[in-house]
Write a protein that holds these residues in place. Structure first.
Motif, PDB file in Angstrom:
ATOM      1  N   LEU A 201     -36.995 -80.743  62.651  1.00 11.47           N
ATOM      2  CA  LEU A 201     -37.855 -80.124  63.642  1.00 11.47           C
ATOM      3  C   LEU A 201     -38.609 -78.996  62.956  1.00 11.47           C
ATOM      4  CD1 LEU A 201     -38.649 -80.218  66.648  1.00 11.47           C
ATOM      5  CD2 LEU A 201     -36.937 -78.452  67.075  1.00 11.47           C
ATOM      6  N   GLY A 202     -39.938 -79.118  62.896  1.00  8.35           N
ATOM      7  CA  GLY A 202     -40.720 -78.124  62.178  1.00  8.35           C
ATOM      8  C   GLY A 202     -40.366 -78.145  60.701  1.00  8.35           C
ATOM      9  N   ASP A 203     -40.046 -76.974  60.168  1.00  7.01           N
ATOM     10  CA  ASP A 203     -39.680 -76.892  58.748  1.00  7.01           C
ATOM     11  C   ASP A 203     -38.179 -76.779  58.541  1.00  7.01           C
ATOM     12  OD1 ASP A 203     -39.302 -74.357  59.742  1.00  7.01           O
ATOM     13  OD2 ASP A 203     -40.430 -73.329  58.171  1.00  7.01           O
ATOM     14  N   LYS A 204     -37.394 -77.185  59.547  1.00  8.15           N
ATOM     15  CA  LYS A 204     -35.944 -77.087  59.455  1.00  8.15           C
ATOM     16  C   LYS A 204     -35.285 -78.468  59.545  1.00  8.15           C
ATOM     17  CE  LYS A 204     -36.068 -72.556  59.445  1.00  8.15           C
ATOM     18  NZ  LYS A 204     -35.787 -71.804  58.202  1.00  8.15           N
ATOM     19  N   LEU A 205     -34.217 -78.620  58.779  1.00 11.31           N
ATOM     20  CA  LEU A 205     -33.376 -79.807  58.847  1.00 11.31           C
ATOM     21  C   LEU A 205     -32.074 -79.426  59.528  1.00 11.31           C
ATOM     22  CD1 LEU A 205     -32.486 -82.734  57.919  1.00 11.31           C
ATOM     23  CD2 LEU A 205     -31.590 -81.610  55.863  1.00 11.31           C
ATOM     24  N   TYR A 206     -31.688 -80.180  60.549  1.00  9.36           N
ATOM     25  CA  TYR A 206     -30.425 -79.950  61.249  1.00  9.36           C
ATOM     26  C   TYR A 206     -29.503 -81.139  61.010  1.00  9.36           C
ATOM     27  CZ  TYR A 206     -33.040 -76.273  63.543  1.00  9.36           C
ATOM     28  OH  TYR A 206     -33.804 -75.156  63.780  1.00  9.36           O
ATOM     29  N   VAL A 207     -28.247 -80.862  60.732  1.00 10.61           N
ATOM     30  CA  VAL A 207     -27.265 -81.914  60.508  1.00 10.61           C
ATOM     31  C   VAL A 207     -26.019 -81.608  61.340  1.00 10.61           C
ATOM     32  CG1 VAL A 207     -28.138 -82.334  58.192  1.00 10.61           C
ATOM     33  CG2 VAL A 207     -26.200 -80.813  58.501  1.00 10.61           C
ATOM     34  N   ALA A 208     -25.312 -82.664  61.698  1.00  5.98           N
ATOM     35  CA  ALA A 208     -24.097 -82.501  62.505  1.00  5.98           C
ATOM     36  C   ALA A 208     -23.006 -83.403  61.969  1.00  5.98           C
ATOM     37  CB  ALA A 208     -24.379 -82.835  63.976  1.00  5.98           C
ATOM     38  N   GLY A 209     -21.760 -82.929  62.092  1.00  5.59           N
ATOM     39  CA  GLY A 209     -20.623 -83.715  61.646  1.00  5.59           C
ATOM     40  C   GLY A 209     -19.322 -83.113  62.106  1.00  5.59           C
ATOM     41  N   ALA A 210     -18.229 -83.656  61.592  1.00  2.96           N
ATOM     42  CA  ALA A 210     -16.905 -83.198  62.014  1.00  2.96           C
ATOM     43  C   ALA A 210     -15.923 -83.304  60.863  1.00  2.96           C
ATOM     44  CB  ALA A 210     -16.400 -84.022  63.205  1.00  2.96           C
ATOM     45  N   THR A 211     -14.924 -82.412  60.888  1.00 10.35           N
ATOM     46  CA  THR A 211     -13.786 -82.477  59.980  1.00 10.35           C
ATOM     47  C   THR A 211     -12.533 -82.717  60.808  1.00 10.35           C
ATOM     48  OG1 THR A 211     -13.058 -80.165  60.047  1.00 10.35           O
ATOM     49  CG2 THR A 211     -14.947 -80.674  58.630  1.00 10.35           C
TER      50      THR A 211
ATOM     51  N   ILE B 176     -30.293 -85.541  68.367  1.00 11.05           N
ATOM     52  CA  ILE B 176     -31.754 -85.486  68.367  1.00 11.05           C
ATOM     53  C   ILE B 176     -32.179 -84.059  68.659  1.00 11.05           C
ATOM     54  CG2 ILE B 176     -32.202 -87.888  68.996  1.00 11.05           C
ATOM     55  CD1 ILE B 176     -32.538 -86.955  71.897  1.00 11.05           C
ATOM     56  N   ALA B 177     -33.359 -83.687  68.171  1.00  9.22           N
ATOM     57  CA  ALA B 177     -33.937 -82.369  68.429  1.00  9.22           C
ATOM     58  C   ALA B 177     -35.127 -82.535  69.364  1.00  9.22           C
ATOM     59  CB  ALA B 177     -34.370 -81.721  67.127  1.00  9.22           C
ATOM     60  N   LEU B 178     -35.118 -81.762  70.455  1.00 10.09           N
ATOM     61  CA  LEU B 178     -36.208 -81.778  71.419  1.00 10.09           C
ATOM     62  C   LEU B 178     -36.567 -80.349  71.773  1.00 10.09           C
ATOM     63  CD1 LEU B 178     -35.019 -84.571  73.901  1.00 10.09           C
ATOM     64  CD2 LEU B 178     -36.841 -84.763  72.206  1.00 10.09           C
ATOM     65  N   ASP B 179     -37.839 -80.002  71.592  1.00 12.62           N
ATOM     66  CA  ASP B 179     -38.299 -78.652  71.880  1.00 12.62           C
ATOM     67  C   ASP B 179     -37.420 -77.651  71.121  1.00 12.62           C
ATOM     68  OD1 ASP B 179     -40.283 -79.740  73.479  1.00 12.62           O
ATOM     69  OD2 ASP B 179     -38.994 -79.739  75.247  1.00 12.62           O
ATOM     70  N   ASN B 180     -36.717 -76.786  71.845  1.00 14.28           N
ATOM     71  CA  ASN B 180     -35.888 -75.783  71.164  1.00 14.28           C
ATOM     72  C   ASN B 180     -34.398 -76.082  71.296  1.00 14.28           C
ATOM     73  OD1 ASN B 180     -35.766 -73.339  69.597  1.00 14.28           O
ATOM     74  ND2 ASN B 180     -34.986 -72.283  71.426  1.00 14.28           N
ATOM     75  N   TYR B 181     -34.060 -77.357  71.444  1.00  8.75           N
ATOM     76  CA  TYR B 181     -32.657 -77.707  71.660  1.00  8.75           C
ATOM     77  C   TYR B 181     -32.244 -78.907  70.795  1.00  8.75           C
ATOM     78  CZ  TYR B 181     -33.067 -74.718  75.746  1.00  8.75           C
ATOM     79  OH  TYR B 181     -33.289 -73.644  76.578  1.00  8.75           O
ATOM     80  N   LEU B 182     -30.969 -78.923  70.454  1.00  3.32           N
ATOM     81  CA  LEU B 182     -30.337 -80.094  69.881  1.00  3.32           C
ATOM     82  C   LEU B 182     -29.474 -80.741  70.952  1.00  3.32           C
ATOM     83  CD1 LEU B 182     -29.015 -78.884  66.408  1.00  3.32           C
ATOM     84  CD2 LEU B 182     -30.926 -80.436  66.805  1.00  3.32           C
ATOM     85  N   TYR B 183     -29.509 -82.059  71.017  1.00  3.68           N
ATOM     86  CA  TYR B 183     -28.638 -82.803  71.920  1.00  3.68           C
ATOM     87  C   TYR B 183     -27.736 -83.692  71.074  1.00  3.68           C
ATOM     88  CZ  TYR B 183     -31.873 -81.338  75.593  1.00  3.68           C
ATOM     89  OH  TYR B 183     -32.644 -80.598  76.459  1.00  3.68           O
ATOM     90  N   LEU B 184     -26.424 -83.550  71.257  1.00  8.85           N
ATOM     91  CA  LEU B 184     -25.451 -84.304  70.477  1.00  8.85           C
ATOM     92  C   LEU B 184     -24.618 -85.183  71.399  1.00  8.85           C
ATOM     93  CD1 LEU B 184     -25.486 -81.108  69.293  1.00  8.85           C
ATOM     94  CD2 LEU B 184     -24.235 -82.259  67.496  1.00  8.85           C
TER      95      LEU B 184
END
Length: 349
Positions: free
Chosen positions: A77-87, A119-127
């Protein structure tokens, strides 16, 4: 369809696995895990590649290894990369700049959640993913994260009167402004397809049970709101109301991609990845237009995760199983030539 480049690599020489890719502004990002700390100790890992050549541009790995740890999804989103995961002890959201410099990170000890998709939408992440209890998947869990501070603003557990249910995919329907989840629910002790619609405030709106056994491993929604889903054995096209429009039983897809923009040159197609092949299907009726077996000296495994596209290229990642204790990342860039494909579509119809 052609393979413009491919990269097979293991950071550890042990078991390294990859799930999703995201492409943006000439860069391709892949997320998964490595075992650099040693066999049985997994770490979050992100790699970046130049889309033009496949040259590896950067890599980031977590400092500590765990009995279980992997990044499963990504979003730009924009100039940022967001990642999600779990341990095995917590789940995480991480923010990077495009050079893979870690900016912010949020680790959540509770609940015990595996966020398979984001997914990233507007100013939010939805997981979306699976809530874990006593080591087993229990129910669907969805979370809404504010990107300004990576704080959870809302979450919801969804059970649907089943002993076990879960989601492997979350997508956005631009036509209805709704979130669409794909996964499974148990029926008579066996998994059955489940498609769930939520508002952007995570309110359940409706759910579909199309009647197929197995779990949805990949799901895409196009610009007209049609749903395309795969489960490792078939590809299915459905309306927003759950009516089955087409089924391709000879396409063992695990990942799937469909365009959300009418302006895209790929808007007429659905891209499907199996363990060893890529398929281009006509979105109209799921007829196979082209297929390509992926080159690999060892078997490939397609984990649930995101396929990405930019311009006339599609990017995906599979895990190469070199041996029982040696797995490699395999990242591919596929060149798509729409004009030739359009001609084939018109000849068939």
């Amino acid at each position: 369809m052609s393979i413009d480049w491919s990269r097979v690599y293991s950071a550890s020489g042990f078991r390294d696995g990859v799930f999703s890719v995201c492409a943006s502004s000439g860069m391709v990002y892949a997320v998964g895990f490595d075992e650099v700390p040693g066999p049985g100790l997994m770490r979050y890992r992100v790699e970046s590649y130049r889309a033009s050549s496949g040259e590896r541009a950067g890599a980031w790995s977590d400092e500590k290894g765990y009995p279980y740890a992997t990044l499963s999804s990504c979003s730009v989103l924009g100039d940022k990369l967001y990642v999600a995961g779990a341990t095995s002890g917590f789940w995480s959201i991480l923010e990077f700049n495009k050079d893979l410099k870690l900016g912010r990170r949020a680790d959540f000890n509770e609940p015990c959640f595996n966020p398979f998709s984001m997914i990233a939408l507007d100013n939010y992440l939805y997981l979306a993913g699976v809530l874990i209890e006593n080591g087993y998947g229990k129910s669907i869990y969805v979370a809404k994260i504010d990107l300004s501070d990576l704080i959870m603003v809302k979450s919801r557990e969804i059970k649907l009167n089943s002993s076990s249910t879960g989601a492997y995919v979350i997508e956005y329907d631009v036509k209805t402004n709704q979130l669409v989840l794909g996964g499974f629910t148990e029926s008579n002790g066996e998994p059955e397809w489940l498609i769930l619609y939520l508002s952007r405030e995570l309110e359940p709106l409706k759910y579909l049970r199309p009647g197929f056994r197995n779990a949805i491993t990949g799901l895409a929604v196009d610009y007209d709101g049609y749903i395309y889903a795969v489960d490792g054995a078939r590809v299915v096209k459905l309306t927003v109301d759950g009516k089955v429009l087409a089924v391709s039983d000879n396409t063992p897809g695990v990942k799937i991609y469909a365009e959300k923009s009418k302006a895209s040159p790929l808007r007429q197609y659905v891209i499907v990845a199996s363990n060893d092949s890529i398929y281009i299907l006509a979105s109209r009726d799921l007829k196979t237009i082209a297929s390509l077996k992926l080159p690999s000296e060892k078997p490939l495994q397609a984990n649930p995760g995101r396929i990405s596209s930019e311009s006339n290229h599609v990017y995906l990642a599979l895990t190469q199983i070199a041996s029982r204790n040696n797995w490699n990342w395999a990242v591919y860039a596929l060149g798509i030539k729409p004009q030739g494909l359009f001609a084939r579509i018109f000849r068939k119809h």
